[in-house]
Design a protein around this motif. Structure first.
Motif, short mmCIF file in Angstrom:
data_model
loop_
_atom_site.label_atom_id
_atom_site.label_comp_id
_atom_site.label_asym_id
_atom_site.label_seq_id
_atom_site.Cartn_x
_atom_site.Cartn_y
_atom_site.Cartn_z
N GLY A 100 50.03 -16.85 -8.27
CA GLY A 100 49.90 -16.17 -9.56
C GLY A 100 51.13 -15.34 -9.83
O GLY A 100 52.09 -15.34 -9.05
N TRP A 101 51.11 -14.64 -10.97
CA TRP A 101 52.23 -13.78 -11.31
C TRP A 101 52.59 -12.85 -10.16
O TRP A 101 51.71 -12.32 -9.48
CB TRP A 101 51.88 -12.90 -12.51
N GLY B 272 50.65 -9.61 -6.43
CA GLY B 272 50.50 -9.96 -7.84
C GLY B 272 49.11 -10.42 -8.21
O GLY B 272 48.10 -9.96 -7.67
N ALA B 273 49.09 -11.37 -9.14
CA ALA B 273 47.84 -11.80 -9.76
C ALA B 273 46.95 -12.61 -8.82
O ALA B 273 45.76 -12.81 -9.11
CB ALA B 273 48.13 -12.61 -11.02
N ASP B 274 47.49 -13.10 -7.70
CA ASP B 274 46.65 -13.86 -6.75
C ASP B 274 45.90 -12.93 -5.79
O ASP B 274 45.25 -13.40 -4.86
CB ASP B 274 47.47 -14.89 -5.99
N LYS B 275 46.03 -11.60 -5.99
CA LYS B 275 45.24 -10.57 -5.29
C LYS B 275 45.65 -10.35 -3.85
O LYS B 275 44.98 -9.61 -3.13
CB LYS B 275 43.74 -10.91 -5.34
N ASP C 69 41.17 -7.93 -7.51
CA ASP C 69 41.81 -8.15 -8.81
C ASP C 69 43.32 -8.05 -8.63
O ASP C 69 43.80 -7.83 -7.52
CB ASP C 69 41.29 -7.13 -9.83
N HIS C 70 44.07 -8.20 -9.72
CA HIS C 70 45.53 -8.18 -9.66
C HIS C 70 46.05 -6.98 -8.87
O HIS C 70 45.56 -5.86 -9.06
CB HIS C 70 46.12 -8.09 -11.07
N ARG D 74 49.02 -4.55 -8.68
CA ARG D 74 50.01 -4.19 -9.68
C ARG D 74 51.15 -3.31 -9.15
O ARG D 74 52.18 -3.18 -9.81
CB ARG D 74 49.35 -3.47 -10.85
N SER E 8 45.64 -1.67 -7.37
CA SER E 8 45.12 -2.88 -7.99
C SER E 8 44.33 -2.58 -9.26
O SER E 8 43.87 -1.45 -9.50
CB SER E 8 44.24 -3.63 -6.99
N SER E 9 44.13 -3.63 -10.04
CA SER E 9 43.25 -3.55 -11.20
C SER E 9 41.79 -3.38 -10.80
O SER E 9 40.95 -3.11 -11.67
CB SER E 9 43.39 -4.82 -12.06
N ASP F 206 56.62 -13.96 -13.44
CA ASP F 206 55.42 -14.70 -13.78
C ASP F 206 55.54 -16.18 -13.47
O ASP F 206 54.55 -16.92 -13.54
CB ASP F 206 55.10 -14.53 -15.27
#
Length: 405
Positions: A98-99, A119-122, A145-146, A148, A168-169, A398
């Motif tokens: 992911g990003w 990133g977005a793959d946690k 979650d992401h 960040r 993280s998110s 990304d």
């Protein structure tokens, strides 16, 4: 190799709207070539002479075959990747699904740099031997979650022992032992996304951690070994806090926060109360901060925003920016100061316009260099000393790759 990459790319985008085909073909060809060249993760690009030779051969082959094979002419969509060879691309690190939203770097006791990415793959990955294109050393899983933001810090009680903190998110901050590849602590005080972390040294010499995010506050944590205690909450921003940074003045720490309310606030993190100063010049969210500490005088603060503006400030004086830099076409995601080989100060800025720009940190003007090659928004950038002794920049995007320049 090139025919296979082109076939996969064109088949994958066959049903996309016509307006997006060129961009998607270019992006997917780059990803396929990177993957095929370096199964399953990463690759080193070798010396500069080797890069030029590869580029020259690829371009000559394209020209030779484009007249007789119409499909082969489409290989020219590889141009951004070919340009990256010329611009000093050292290695491509692949592995995230992911990003790539955050990078951090630290040096181990043997003096070798280690890169941390998330990133977005946690997941959080730790890399060693990045310039040689090695695979990740370890992978940390636990966030839901992401991821960040990242920060690496040393334990005050045991210099040389490193910890990695990730925000993280999912609203949590997790602290990891990079040697044992295990989660040590989960901090759950925030009520929304955690967007930024910063580690700093308090006036008493102890290590502190600051965290901030969508709940519009900055939280200060004490660290004793691997035990954390929430000390205080700094309030003042009217919207989500996007970035944190820190510096010290005569042993006294200062914490900097940039937010979506377009303001930069300077805090004394050892004290309760309002911000010491508020810096205002951005017309949109403040999305990037970086500090250059100088031995002979006060530090420099750089800020970037969603307005694509880049300012340099004297954070101890406040007022208007010392200078501004213009060039980016989209929001600025990350900033980093570093020293060039000749000792001059440089500022690198990463942006959603897919470029990294290098500036003279002491004088306003046009970019000294423009780095291109990523297929999508660049969200993070760090600098470290390479094995050759010169500075190396790592950028995460990304497009799911980390590129070393």
């Amino acid at each position: 190799l090139l025919r296979g990459a082109l076939f996969v790319a064109t088949e994958a985008v066959r049903q996309l709207p016509e307006a997006h085909v060129c961009e998607q073909v270019c992006d997917r060809v780059q990803k396929v070539v990177a993957t095929r060249r370096s199964p399953p993760y990463s690759t080193s690009m070798g010396g500069r002479d080797g890069e030029r030779g590869v580029v020259a051969r690829l371009r000559e082959r394209c020209r030779r075959h484009s007249d007789e094979d119409e499909d082969f002419g489409c290989i020219f969509t590889l141009e951004p990747l070919l340009q990256a060879f010329h611009q000093g691309l050292i290695a491509l690190l692949c592995g995230h699904t992911g990003w790539i939203m955050a990078l951090a770097c630290y040096c181990t006791s043997d003096g070798l740099p280690q890169l941390v990415s998330a990133g977005a793959d946690k997941v959080v990955r730790v890399w060693r031997g990045m310039e040689e294109g090695h695979e990740p050393l370890s992978t940390f899983e636990g966030h839901t979650d992401h991821v960040r933001t990242l920060v690496a810090y040393q334990l005050a009680s045991s210099r040389g022992t490193w910890r990695i903190a990730s925000g993280s998110s999912d609203g949590t901050v997790r602290v990891w032992d990079p040697e044992k590849a295990e989660s040590l602590v989960v901090l759950r005080s925030h009520t929304d996304w955690v967007r930024s972390l910063a580690a700093f040294v308090a006036a008493d010499g102890s290590t502190r951690l600051a965290s901030a995010g969508n709940d519009c506050v900055v939280k200060i944590w004490s660290i004793e070994g691997d035990r954390f205690e929430e000390l205080r909450t700094l309030c003042g921003h009217g919207r989500m806090v996007m970035k944190l940074a820190s510096y010290s003045i005569d042993g006294a720490p200062r914490l900097i926060s940039g937010a979506a309310d377009r303001a930069i606030r300077i805090w004394d993190p050892d004290q309760e109360g309002p911000a010491l100063r508020v810096l205002e010049a951005h017309r949109h969210w403040v999305t990037a901060l970086a500090v250059l500490e100088r031995a002979s005088c006060w530090p420099l603060l750089a800020s970037g925003g969603a307005d694509a503006n880049l300012f340099v400030w004297d954070p101890e004086v406040g007022g208007e920016p010392l200078r501004s830099y213009v060039g980016h076409k989209d929001w600025i995601s990350e900033l980093v100061f570093y020293l060039a080989l000749d000792g001059s100060r440089r500022l690198a800025s990463a942006s959603a316009d897919r470029t990294v720009r290098i500036w003279d940190a002491d004088h306003a003007g046009s970019p000294l260099a423009l780095i291109e090659g990523h297929g999508h928004c660049i969200r993070s950038i760090v600098a470290f000393d390479g094995t050759s002794g010169g500075p190396v920049l790592a950028s995460g995007s990304d497009d799911r790759t980390i590129r070393l320049w």
